[in-house]
Design a protein around this motif. Structure first.
Motif, PDB file in Angstrom:
ATOM      1  N   ASP A  55       0.825  -1.210   0.000  1.00 16.93           N
ATOM      2  CA  ASP A  55       0.000   0.000   0.000  1.00 16.93           C
ATOM      3  C   ASP A  55       0.870   1.276   0.000  1.00 16.93           C
ATOM      4  O   ASP A  55       2.025   1.258   0.403  1.00 16.93           O
ATOM      5  CB  ASP A  55      -1.022   0.024   1.146  1.00 16.93           C
ATOM      6  N   THR A  56       0.270   2.345  -0.493  1.00 17.44           N
ATOM      7  CA  THR A  56       1.046   3.564  -0.730  1.00 17.44           C
ATOM      8  C   THR A  56       0.483   4.791  -0.036  1.00 17.44           C
ATOM      9  O   THR A  56       1.113   5.832  -0.006  1.00 17.44           O
ATOM     10  CB  THR A  56       1.068   3.891  -2.239  1.00 17.44           C
ATOM     11  N   ILE A  83       5.102  -3.127  -5.865  1.00 21.13           N
ATOM     12  CA  ILE A  83       4.160  -2.395  -5.024  1.00 21.13           C
ATOM     13  C   ILE A  83       2.884  -3.230  -4.970  1.00 21.13           C
ATOM     14  O   ILE A  83       2.246  -3.458  -6.004  1.00 21.13           O
ATOM     15  CB  ILE A  83       3.873  -1.005  -5.624  1.00 21.13           C
ATOM     16  N   GLY A  85      -0.922  -3.589  -3.845  1.00 22.93           N
ATOM     17  CA  GLY A  85      -2.097  -2.841  -3.408  1.00 22.93           C
ATOM     18  C   GLY A  85      -3.077  -3.832  -2.788  1.00 22.93           C
ATOM     19  O   GLY A  85      -3.527  -4.745  -3.471  1.00 22.93           O
ATOM     20  N   ILE A  93      -4.427   2.860  -2.232  1.00 22.82           N
ATOM     21  CA  ILE A  93      -3.727   2.866  -3.531  1.00 22.82           C
ATOM     22  C   ILE A  93      -3.807   4.235  -4.238  1.00 22.82           C
ATOM     23  O   ILE A  93      -3.452   4.336  -5.412  1.00 22.82           O
ATOM     24  CB  ILE A  93      -4.226   1.749  -4.478  1.00 22.82           C
ATOM     25  N   ALA A  96      -0.594   4.873  -5.777  1.00 18.27           N
ATOM     26  CA  ALA A  96       0.111   3.731  -6.379  1.00 18.27           C
ATOM     27  C   ALA A  96       0.737   4.096  -7.728  1.00 18.27           C
ATOM     28  O   ALA A  96       1.892   3.759  -8.003  1.00 18.27           O
ATOM     29  CB  ALA A  96      -0.836   2.551  -6.530  1.00 18.27           C
ATOM     30  N   LEU A 107       2.754  -2.561 -10.215  1.00 18.65           N
ATOM     31  CA  LEU A 107       1.685  -2.640  -9.220  1.00 18.65           C
ATOM     32  C   LEU A 107       1.108  -4.053  -9.237  1.00 18.65           C
ATOM     33  O   LEU A 107       0.776  -4.582 -10.302  1.00 18.65           O
ATOM     34  CB  LEU A 107       0.591  -1.625  -9.549  1.00 18.65           C
TER      35      LEU A 107
END
Ligand SMILES: [Zn+2]
Length: 342
Positions: A55-56, A83, A85, A93, A96, A107
């Motif tokens: 998660d970002t 990455i 999500g 996200i 993201a 992703l």
């Protein structure tokens, strides 16, 4: 709601923007959110000479600044490999695509979560707005509230950068090699349609996304896209693989602090929803609309954003009870849905 006192919180609270190692090579980063729920937890996993991010955070300037600081100081000598999500919600996200562009990393999401994120982020069509208005009108929103919703339009799109048009698909029941260890993916439905959680047996860690949270009940709502869905039925049916995990599992949730007591927490969540089912059934001794049920299920005044989530949650309880054959539905001459105990 039973107290979460049976849970144990072995790791001290973290301030937003801070990073803390919670297990060897596993780092907790907390970011601010502009809501009553004021933070989201992100996870940085050391992965050989690289990092895997889980998660970002939300698309806000300060979140990007915090990431820049973290990636250029604490983890300056590592690239980002991937990455992950967990699910499509904007606090997870929203950034993201920015992170993918910043790092060149792909992703990784479940297909449903990625597609939902992608469609919702770019749908500026009239049918989207029409369906939204018709949905909330059937739930009993008055013209004033409908006008305010129309003015906001697609609230999701305003909060995210659209996820990239390409991704790596994750499915439940797979193994991902991260940092020399096998992490098992567990797909969970309810709060979102195909959330990916991650379990690592040797470390005894579960990255739980929003599926199981320690101090708030994960919101399970119906939105205009699927008015006949039964996400709460899905949610209550989704606990089996989590109840099978060892008692000593440390749960890393997306909101709140890491905790022990996964099965106890799941039992609390189950009991919480059964209690709410009882309230809905009792209220529906006579025909009730969703606006009536908001008073039964929620205390205090609701803002517009909270009301959308709360109405979706009330409808989710209703749909689950309809699935159990305990409520029947009718549409009144005013076009509003009402429900009565069967
Ligand atoms: Zn969420």
């Amino acid at each position: 709601m039973p107290s979460p006192s049976v849970l144990e919180f072995p790791i001290p609270a973290l301030r937003t923007g801070e990073v803390r190692e919670v297990a060897p090579g596993i780092h907790w980063l907390r970011m601010r959110l502009p809501y009553r729920l004021n933070h989201v937890n992100l996870w940085i996993l050391e992965d050989g000479d690289a990092l895997t991010l889980v998660d970002t955070g939300m698309n806000m300037p300060e979140t990007r600044e915090t990431w820049e600081a973290v990636l250029t100081s604490t983890f300056a000598f590592r690239r980002v490999r991937r990455i992950i999500g967990t699910h499509y919600h904007s606090d997870h996200i929203g950034l993201a695509a920015w992170m993918c562009a910043r790092t060149g990393a792909p992703l990784c999401m479940s297909l449903v979560e990625w597609a939902t994120a992608r469609v919702l982020a770019i749908d500026a069509t009239q049918p989207f707005l029409d369906v939204q208005q018709a949905f909330y009108r059937r739930l009993g929103y008055d013209e004033e509230r409908l006008a305010r919703l129309a003015a906001v339009g697609n609230a999701y799109a305003a909060k995210v950068i659209p996820v990239p048009p390409q991704m790596v698909r994750l499915r439940g029941g797979e193994e991902l090699a991260i940092g020399g260890r096998a992490w098992r993916t567990i797909a969970a439905s309810g709060h979102s349609p195909e959330m990916i959680c991650l379990y690592q047996p040797e470390l005894g860690l579960l990255i739980a996304g929003d599926h199981v949270l320690p101090s708030i009940t994960p919101n399970v709502s119906i939105y205009p896209a699927e008015p006949e869905g039964n996400p709460l039925g899905d949610y209550l049916a989704s606990f089996a693989p989590f109840l099978a995990l060892p008692e000593g599992t440390l749960v890393l949730p997306s909101h709140g602090r890491p905790f022990y007591g996964l099965s106890a927490r799941i039992r609390q969540l189950q009991a919480h929803h059964e209690e709410r089912f009882d309230k809905v059934i009792a209220a529906c001794a006579q025909p009730r609309g969703i606006m009536d049920l908001l008073d039964v299920l929620f205390e205090g005044g609701l803002g517009d954003h909270e009301r959308v989530i709360a109405s979706g949650e009330a409808l989710a309880h209703v749909r689950c009870l309809q699935g159990r054959g305990l409520l029947v539905e009718e549409t009144g001459p005013d076009g509003v849905l009402r429900f009565t105990a069967a």
